[in-house]
Design an enzyme around this catalytic site. Structure first.
Site, PDB file in Angstrom:
ATOM      1  N   GLY A   1      -6.004  -3.324  -8.262  1.00  0.00           N
ATOM      2  CA  GLY A   1      -7.109  -2.399  -7.987  1.00  0.00           C
ATOM      3  C   GLY A   1      -6.598  -1.098  -7.407  1.00  0.00           C
TER       4      GLY A   1
ATOM      5  CG  ASP B   1      -5.736  -6.599   2.074  1.00  0.00           C
ATOM      6  OD1 ASP B   1      -6.769  -6.787   1.409  1.00  0.00           O
ATOM      7  OD2 ASP B   1      -5.014  -5.601   1.933  1.00  0.00           O
TER       8      ASP B   1
ATOM      9  CB  SER C   1      -0.891   0.021   1.245  1.00  0.00           C
ATOM     10  OG  SER C   1      -1.848  -0.995   1.184  1.00  0.00           O
TER      11      SER C   1
ATOM     12  NE  ARG D   1      -8.363 -11.902  -1.780  1.00  0.00           N
ATOM     13  CZ  ARG D   1      -7.555 -10.855  -1.682  1.00  0.00           C
ATOM     14  NH1 ARG D   1      -7.753  -9.953  -0.728  1.00  0.00           N
ATOM     15  NH2 ARG D   1      -6.547 -10.701  -2.527  1.00  0.00           N
TER      16      ARG D   1
ATOM     17  NE  ARG E   1     -10.740  -5.968  -7.116  1.00  0.00           N
ATOM     18  CZ  ARG E   1      -9.709  -5.687  -6.339  1.00  0.00           C
ATOM     19  NH1 ARG E   1      -8.478  -5.883  -6.793  1.00  0.00           N
ATOM     20  NH2 ARG E   1      -9.892  -5.213  -5.124  1.00  0.00           N
TER      21      ARG E   1
END
Ligand code: S3P
Length: 440
Positions: free
Chosen positions: A105, A326, A34, A357, A133
């Site tokens: 993304g 995550d 990130s 997921r 997405r």
């Protein structure tokens, strides 16, 4: 354990994972994904030459770097591995081809925010997973600021025609740090002030990065504001180790009573570190040594020691689910080995990540013989289960490949993980390093 071959979008690699007896050793992890995305974008946008050490080795942040180069930034790798990025002083050049965001993304959504304030027209494309997405979440607010954005049935390809923006006061309906960051990047270039209100505090790397590059922001509990027309300057920074990559090794250590693991210089930003509390609650013994701070980001060395009494259980819902989004796949994957199981709710966003997921975790756990109940927004994984080795499908999703490499360490018999090369999206070294830590 066999190793995956070089990652390639078209070649599916199967890795065999054999059960382990323990996890022992120490590592220094590659830079946080990130933070790497945000520093790459802001260094490419700022004036001057930034020096970034320990940049993520994952394919996703390298997609961001390639986009920044296409927009006019120059990126060079130094002999010591650090990157130097010469920025565009706030004005990107018109790229000659669509910007390829790969599987990322973060690249697509946050870059759209930066492009919204530029007088150029760019098309952003991605791979099959990224092209499924949801992108309306950035189109609505960026359009309200004055950008022209067209999607393809709510998805990529996206075309952004940027220009003069006006500040916006916006309450994000979905907890998303990517959306928040996109709006702050657009707000930096808008007239007036842009304020983003969240329902839960998502990761604040965007805010910290903007400050590090010289912007002023104001924060008030769940809101953050940025004034437009602020110039950014280059920085020198070392990117903290990725706590979401650390999560796989920490969960692996939690599975073994005599595990002993040391992870150096891991990012411990409080908006990312909830995993440590959950693992402590499960029973893993965690010490933090050498706390440091740079660019507003905390780092520290994590020492994790297994618990001879085994693991309890956990309940993850509400704001905690958003902050751990995550890490939920790997927590769910180790849940059968806990005493009381793990219950996850309020995690509907997991269905629109690199894969669905929730569905994929449930399918792979069942393949290993586990009982698991699937909900629209989560999972119930009972504890006290014995799992057998199985064929695991990564669904071309890096976090699923790594989560099940961990879960299969405690199964009876070896497992084959197909699509294991997906790990390279965030952590190309993963299988090699897991092999080094696992005692067999
Ligand atoms: C990220 C935010 C999260 C997370 C993703 C990285 C970021 O996504 O799942 O891996 O760097 O801002 P959302 O913003 O969609 O929640």
């Amino acid at each position: 354990m066999s190793q995956p071959h070089a990652a390639s979008a078209s070649v599916s690699t199967s890795v065999t994972v054999s059960p382990a007896r323990s996890i022992q050793g120490s590592l220094r992890l590659p830079g946080d994904k990130s933070i790497s995305h945000r520093y790459a974008m802001l260094a490419g946008f700022a004036a001057g030459v930034s020096h970034l050490s320990n940049f993520s080795s994952g394919a996703d942040p390298h997609s961001t770097l390639a986009c920044m180069q296409a927009l006019g930034a120059s990126v060079e790798k130094q002999p010591d591995g650090a990157l130097t990025i010469t920025g565009c002083s706030g004005a990107f050049r018109q790229p000659q081809a669509p910007l390829d965001c790969g599987n990322s993304g973060s690249t697509m959504r946050m870059l759209a925010g930066l492009l919204a304030g530029q007088s150029i027209a760019c098309t952003l494309i991605g791979d099959a997973s990224l092209s499924r997405r949801p992108m309306e979440r950035i189109r609505t607010p960026l359009t309200a600021m004055g950008a022209e954005i067209s999607l393809t049935e709510g998805h990529a390809p996206i075309t952004v025609r940027g220009g003069s923006l006006r500040g916006l006061d916006y309450a994000t309906p979905i907890a998303s740090a990517q959306v928040k960051t996109a709006l702050l990047f657009a707000g930096l270039q808008a007239s007036g002030t842009t304020t983003v209100h969240e329902t839960v505090t998502t990761r604040d790397h965007g805010e910290l990065a903007l400050r590090a590059f010289g912007a002023e922001l104001t924060r008030q509990s769940l809101s953050v504001s940025i004034r437009g027309s602020q110039p950014l300057h280059a920085i020198d920074a070392t990117i903290p180790g990725d706590i979401s990559s650390a999560a796989f090794f920490l969960c692996a250590a939690a599975l073994f009573p005599d595990a002993n693991l040391v992870l150096d210089s891991v990012g411990l930003n409080p908006t990312r570190a909830a995993l440590l509390d959950v693992l402590r609650g499960l029973g893993l013994r965690i010490n933090i040594l050498d706390l440091n701070e740079a660019q507003g980001e905390l780092t520290g060395t994590i020492q994790a020691v297994g618990n001879p009494l085994g693991l309890e259980g956990a309940e993850i819902s509400g704001a905690l689910a958003a902050q751990l989004i995550d890490e939920l796949p790997v927590l769910a994957a180790i849940a059968p080995y806990t005493r009381n199981g793990i219950r996850i709710r309020d995690a509907r966003e997991l269905r629109v990540k690199e894969s669905d997921r929730i569905a994929l975790v449930a399918r792979n756990l069942r393949a290993m013989g586990a009982s698991v109940e699937e909900f629209e927004d989560g999972l119930d994984v009972p504890g006290g289960q014995t799992l057998h080795g199985a064929g695991i499908d990564s669904g071309d999703d890096h976090r699923i490949a790594m989560a099940f490499a961990v879960a299969t360490l405690r199964a009876q018999g070896p497992s084959q993980i197909s699509g294991a090369e997906a790990a390279a999206i965030s952590f190309p070294e993963f299988f090699t390093w897991l092999d080094r830590l696992a005692e067999r």
